[in-house]
Design a protein around this motif. Structure first.
Motif, PDB file in Angstrom:
ATOM      1  N   TYR A 164       0.849  -1.201   0.000  1.00 15.17           N
ATOM      2  CA  TYR A 164       0.000   0.000   0.000  1.00 15.17           C
ATOM      3  C   TYR A 164       0.877   1.241   0.000  1.00 15.17           C
ATOM      4  O   TYR A 164       1.776   1.389   0.822  1.00 15.17           O
ATOM      5  CB  TYR A 164      -0.897   0.015   1.242  1.00 15.17           C
ATOM      6  CG  TYR A 164      -2.035  -0.977   1.163  1.00 15.17           C
ATOM      7  CD1 TYR A 164      -3.255  -0.613   0.596  1.00 15.17           C
ATOM      8  CD2 TYR A 164      -1.885  -2.275   1.628  1.00 15.17           C
ATOM      9  CE1 TYR A 164      -4.300  -1.523   0.506  1.00 15.17           C
ATOM     10  CE2 TYR A 164      -2.917  -3.192   1.544  1.00 15.17           C
ATOM     11  CZ  TYR A 164      -4.128  -2.805   0.985  1.00 15.17           C
ATOM     12  OH  TYR A 164      -5.158  -3.703   0.894  1.00 15.17           O
ATOM     13  N   THR A 165       0.602   2.156  -0.958  1.00 16.90           N
ATOM     14  CA  THR A 165       1.431   3.348  -1.058  1.00 16.90           C
ATOM     15  C   THR A 165       0.581   4.568  -1.407  1.00 16.90           C
ATOM     16  O   THR A 165      -0.646   4.530  -1.247  1.00 16.90           O
ATOM     17  CB  THR A 165       2.585   3.093  -2.063  1.00 16.90           C
ATOM     18  OG1 THR A 165       3.425   4.228  -2.105  1.00 16.90           O
ATOM     19  CG2 THR A 165       2.066   2.772  -3.449  1.00 16.90           C
ATOM     20  N   ASP A 166       1.232   5.649  -1.865  1.00 15.56           N
ATOM     21  CA  ASP A 166       0.496   6.888  -2.116  1.00 15.56           C
ATOM     22  C   ASP A 166       0.097   7.076  -3.578  1.00 15.56           C
ATOM     23  O   ASP A 166      -0.385   8.118  -3.962  1.00 15.56           O
ATOM     24  CB  ASP A 166       1.301   8.094  -1.615  1.00 15.56           C
ATOM     25  CG  ASP A 166       2.684   8.170  -2.235  1.00 15.56           C
ATOM     26  OD1 ASP A 166       3.019   7.294  -3.053  1.00 15.56           O
ATOM     27  OD2 ASP A 166       3.434   9.102  -1.901  1.00 15.56           O
ATOM     28  N   VAL A 167       0.365   6.080  -4.419  1.00 16.95           N
ATOM     29  CA  VAL A 167      -0.161   6.087  -5.789  1.00 16.95           C
ATOM     30  C   VAL A 167      -0.923   4.772  -5.961  1.00 16.95           C
ATOM     31  O   VAL A 167      -0.700   3.834  -5.202  1.00 16.95           O
ATOM     32  CB  VAL A 167       0.966   6.184  -6.860  1.00 16.95           C
ATOM     33  CG1 VAL A 167       1.507   7.591  -6.954  1.00 16.95           C
ATOM     34  CG2 VAL A 167       2.090   5.204  -6.576  1.00 16.95           C
ATOM     35  N   VAL A 173       1.600   0.859 -10.304  1.00 20.41           N
ATOM     36  CA  VAL A 173       2.830   1.175 -11.044  1.00 20.41           C
ATOM     37  C   VAL A 173       2.412   1.856 -12.347  1.00 20.41           C
ATOM     38  O   VAL A 173       1.521   1.380 -13.045  1.00 20.41           O
ATOM     39  CB  VAL A 173       3.636  -0.107 -11.346  1.00 20.41           C
ATOM     40  CG1 VAL A 173       4.879   0.228 -12.156  1.00 20.41           C
ATOM     41  CG2 VAL A 173       3.994  -0.823 -10.050  1.00 20.41           C
ATOM     42  N   TYR A 174       3.042   2.964 -12.657  1.00 21.39           N
ATOM     43  CA  TYR A 174       2.714   3.746 -13.855  1.00 21.39           C
ATOM     44  C   TYR A 174       3.816   3.629 -14.903  1.00 21.39           C
ATOM     45  O   TYR A 174       4.929   3.172 -14.608  1.00 21.39           O
ATOM     46  CB  TYR A 174       2.548   5.222 -13.468  1.00 21.39           C
ATOM     47  CG  TYR A 174       1.191   5.554 -12.882  1.00 21.39           C
ATOM     48  CD1 TYR A 174       0.825   5.100 -11.618  1.00 21.39           C
ATOM     49  CD2 TYR A 174       0.270   6.317 -13.589  1.00 21.39           C
ATOM     50  CE1 TYR A 174      -0.414   5.395 -11.079  1.00 21.39           C
ATOM     51  CE2 TYR A 174      -0.979   6.633 -13.060  1.00 21.39           C
ATOM     52  CZ  TYR A 174      -1.319   6.167 -11.809  1.00 21.39           C
ATOM     53  OH  TYR A 174      -2.548   6.462 -11.287  1.00 21.39           O
ATOM     54  N   THR A 175       3.490   4.094 -16.118  1.00 20.37           N
ATOM     55  CA  THR A 175       4.466   4.076 -17.215  1.00 20.37           C
ATOM     56  C   THR A 175       5.659   4.979 -16.921  1.00 20.37           C
ATOM     57  O   THR A 175       6.734   4.793 -17.474  1.00 20.37           O
ATOM     58  CB  THR A 175       3.807   4.507 -18.532  1.00 20.37           C
ATOM     59  OG1 THR A 175       3.063   5.719 -18.263  1.00 20.37           O
ATOM     60  CG2 THR A 175       2.889   3.434 -19.075  1.00 20.37           C
ATOM     61  N   THR A 176       5.451   5.988 -16.077  1.00 19.53           N
ATOM     62  CA  THR A 176       6.559   6.725 -15.483  1.00 19.53           C
ATOM     63  C   THR A 176       6.034   7.353 -14.194  1.00 19.53           C
ATOM     64  O   THR A 176       4.850   7.239 -13.890  1.00 19.53           O
ATOM     65  CB  THR A 176       7.152   7.787 -16.436  1.00 19.53           C
ATOM     66  OG1 THR A 176       8.396   8.248 -15.881  1.00 19.53           O
ATOM     67  CG2 THR A 176       6.221   8.988 -16.627  1.00 19.53           C
ATOM     68  N   ASP A 177       6.892   7.998 -13.445  1.00 23.32           N
ATOM     69  CA  ASP A 177       6.443   8.605 -12.188  1.00 23.32           C
ATOM     70  C   ASP A 177       5.322   9.610 -12.463  1.00 23.32           C
ATOM     71  O   ASP A 177       5.537  10.602 -13.151  1.00 23.32           O
ATOM     72  CB  ASP A 177       7.647   9.315 -11.539  1.00 23.32           C
ATOM     73  CG  ASP A 177       7.317   9.811 -10.140  1.00 23.32           C
ATOM     74  OD1 ASP A 177       6.116   9.837  -9.778  1.00 23.32           O
ATOM     75  OD2 ASP A 177       8.263  10.176  -9.416  1.00 23.32           O
ATOM     76  N   PRO A 178       4.112   9.343 -11.943  1.00 22.04           N
ATOM     77  CA  PRO A 178       2.993  10.258 -12.210  1.00 22.04           C
ATOM     78  C   PRO A 178       3.243  11.673 -11.688  1.00 22.04           C
ATOM     79  O   PRO A 178       2.581  12.615 -12.112  1.00 22.04           O
ATOM     80  CB  PRO A 178       1.803   9.602 -11.495  1.00 22.04           C
ATOM     81  CG  PRO A 178       2.383   8.574 -10.591  1.00 22.04           C
ATOM     82  CD  PRO A 178       3.706   8.185 -11.131  1.00 22.04           C
ATOM     83  N   ARG A 179       4.210  11.821 -10.794  1.00 24.29           N
ATOM     84  CA  ARG A 179       4.519  13.163 -10.296  1.00 24.29           C
ATOM     85  C   ARG A 179       5.345  13.962 -11.307  1.00 24.29           C
ATOM     86  O   ARG A 179       5.486  15.163 -11.194  1.00 24.29           O
ATOM     87  CB  ARG A 179       5.305  13.080  -8.992  1.00 24.29           C
ATOM     88  CG  ARG A 179       4.439  12.588  -7.872  1.00 24.29           C
ATOM     89  CD  ARG A 179       5.177  12.489  -6.556  1.00 24.29           C
ATOM     90  NE  ARG A 179       4.601  11.407  -5.779  1.00 24.29           N
ATOM     91  CZ  ARG A 179       3.398  11.418  -5.245  1.00 24.29           C
ATOM     92  NH1 ARG A 179       2.643  12.481  -5.369  1.00 24.29           N
ATOM     93  NH2 ARG A 179       2.936  10.389  -4.581  1.00 24.29           N
ATOM     94  N   ILE A 180       5.931  13.292 -12.268  1.00 31.11           N
ATOM     95  CA  ILE A 180       6.747  13.977 -13.279  1.00 31.11           C
ATOM     96  C   ILE A 180       5.963  14.168 -14.568  1.00 31.11           C
ATOM     97  O   ILE A 180       6.058  15.194 -15.217  1.00 31.11           O
ATOM     98  CB  ILE A 180       8.029  13.160 -13.595  1.00 31.11           C
ATOM     99  CG1 ILE A 180       8.931  13.125 -12.374  1.00 31.11           C
ATOM    100  CG2 ILE A 180       8.726  13.694 -14.815  1.00 31.11           C
ATOM    101  CD1 ILE A 180      10.146  13.983 -12.458  1.00 31.11           C
TER     102      ILE A 180
END
Ligand code: ADP
Ligand code: ASP
Ligand code: MG
Length: 411
Positions: free
Chosen positions: A173-176, A179-186
């Motif tokens: 369990y995490t804050d996203v 797993v995304y294709t890249t860091d959703p924060r970027i």
């Protein structure tokens, strides 16, 4: 009873409200009939704070004391989680690494797990304990000292427990919400993946995607642990999040699965070292003995029997590396003209199993970076990844441009 491992990262236990929320989720699984092993991280920001205190006290610290200090954040959250569960009438008990005991090597600050004996926890499960709350990230060395597993190590604690106890699943369990294709924060265009192969996840993690620690993916792959990444903030169904699984379980995938980056890289060059057998062994043996994790390595063409040797390493290890190589020069172990470091670089990588069978990915990557005016300083490749070292100021631009060029927003 079947066992489930649930790991909650720093943001998921950042305050008492969030701990209660996480505890409720654990309660749901206990009600379904699972014995649950909960692995907790320190409250978010806590480990960084502790590392800061160590650095301020002693820049070239004794790693045994570093571990004694930075492991302590997890002790607090383990106790708080156990208390919160007890308040909800769930029989729970906290466990620090040494109490389990989670046995590791003595490589302080980057120890590897050797063994997790199951009898202590199982005895308590047998007496009615329903939840064991284990402090993540920490273990016990053969010398009887506290060790830590490297930053992000609670993921590895979780997978190792899942393997040792034959857990039905290991939920991270995490804050996203996966797993995304890249860091959703970027990149706002990042797309959540329903499934990702162990191999691609392993590369993404080792190239900087910190959503899972690299070792945790290695262990899950080796011990066939069913590993899932999901959000602790959203309501969950059984299909939520991203499943990390064997390649065969994924029907279709893009040539490039994802783009990873690592911000805190440095480049170090030894100018004019002798070009003869044994030189690389002396340099990198010395760095390894100093606990430096070298990544990319490039050796130039030699001229008049001398050559330049360049490598990349994490920025926080530059001081240690410099000290070791300067010492080597003073001792007469290695002769070089100059040691040049560049602390302002970042690594950007594209990863995908499809690269094995499709050519042209590297050419396309270099063209995209050239169109953006980004200079490439070092390149490395493997069967399923291409990494470049570039100036840090271009890192986000490069990630976004590559994500666009490889059309990763499309399934
Ligand atoms: P935790 O504290 O729960 O262990 P981390 O901060 O270690 O969480 O890891 C989650 C973070 O990983 C996300 O907030 C996200 O910014 C980052 N991240 C980097 N790459 C990816 C990726 N490809 N997919 C999802 N998250 C990623
Ligand atoms: N608290 C440790 C860290 O911040 C371990 C973890 O959260 O996984 O690196
Ligand atoms: Mg983490």
């Amino acid at each position: 009873m079947p066992v489930l491992v649930m790991k909650f990262g720093g943001t998921s236990v950042a305050n008492l409200d969030r701990i209660r929320r996480a505890a409720k989720r654990v309660g749901v699984e206990v009600a379904k009939g699972y014995d649950v092993i909960v692995i907790v991280s320190a409250m978010s920001g806590e480990t960084n704070k502790l590392v800061g205190l160590v650095d301020e006290t002693s820049p070239l610290y004794d790693a045994r004391e570093y571990d004694a200090i930075v492991s302590s954040g997890e002790n607090v959250t383990a106790g708080l989680m156990a208390l919160t569960l007890q308040e909800m009438d769930v029989p729970a008990r906290s466990w620090q690494g040494w109490q389990v005991p989670l046995l590791t090597t003595s490589a302080h600050s980057q120890a590897r797990i050797e063994e997790i004996p199951t009898h202590n926890l199982n005895a308590k499960f047998g007496e009615g304990m329903r939840v064991a709350v284990v402090a993540g990230f920490q273990g016990l060395s053969p010398e009887g000292r506290i060790t830590t597993l490297g930053r992000g190590g609670s993921d590895t604690t979780a997978v190792a427990f899942a393997a040792a106890f034959g857990a039905e699943r290991c939920d991270i369990y995490t804050d996203v919400d996966g797993v995304y294709t890249t860091d959703p924060r970027i990149s706002p265009k990042a797309r959540k993946l329903d499934k990702i192969s162990f191999e691609e996840m392993l590369e993404l993690a080792s190239l900087g995607a910190k959503v899972l620690q690299t070792r945790s993916v290695e262990l899950a792959m080796r011990f066939k642990v069913k590993l899932r990444v999901l959000s602790s903030f959203e309501e969950q169904s059984d299909e939520a999040g991203t499943l990390v699984c064997d390649e065969e379980e994924i029907m279709e995938s893009n040539v490039v699965a994802g783009v990873a980056y690592s911000r805190d890289e440095a480049k170090m060059t030894l100018l004019s070292v002798a070009d003869r057998p044994g030189i690389a062994s002396i340099i990198f043996g010395c760095l390894s003995d100093a606990g430096v994790n070298v990544d990319m390595i490039v050796q130039n063409i030699s001229e008049d029997g001398r050559t330049d040797m360049t490598c990349s390493l994490p920025t926080d290890q530059v001081a240690r590396a410099k000290q070791a190589l300067e010492q080597l020069k003073t001792d007469g172990g290695l002769n070089y003209a100059e040691l040049v470091t560049d602390d302002d670089v970042a690594k950007v990588s594209v990863v995908g199993i499809g690269m094995r069978s499709q050519s042209g990915v590297a050419a396309k990557m270099f063209k995209v970076l050239s169109d953006e005016g980004v200079n490439i300083k070092v390149i490395t490749t493997s069967e399923i990844k291409i990494s470049v070292l570039i100036d840090r100021k271009y890192m986000e631009l490069a990630v976004q441009a590559l994500h666009d060029a490889f059309e990763l927003e499309k399934a």
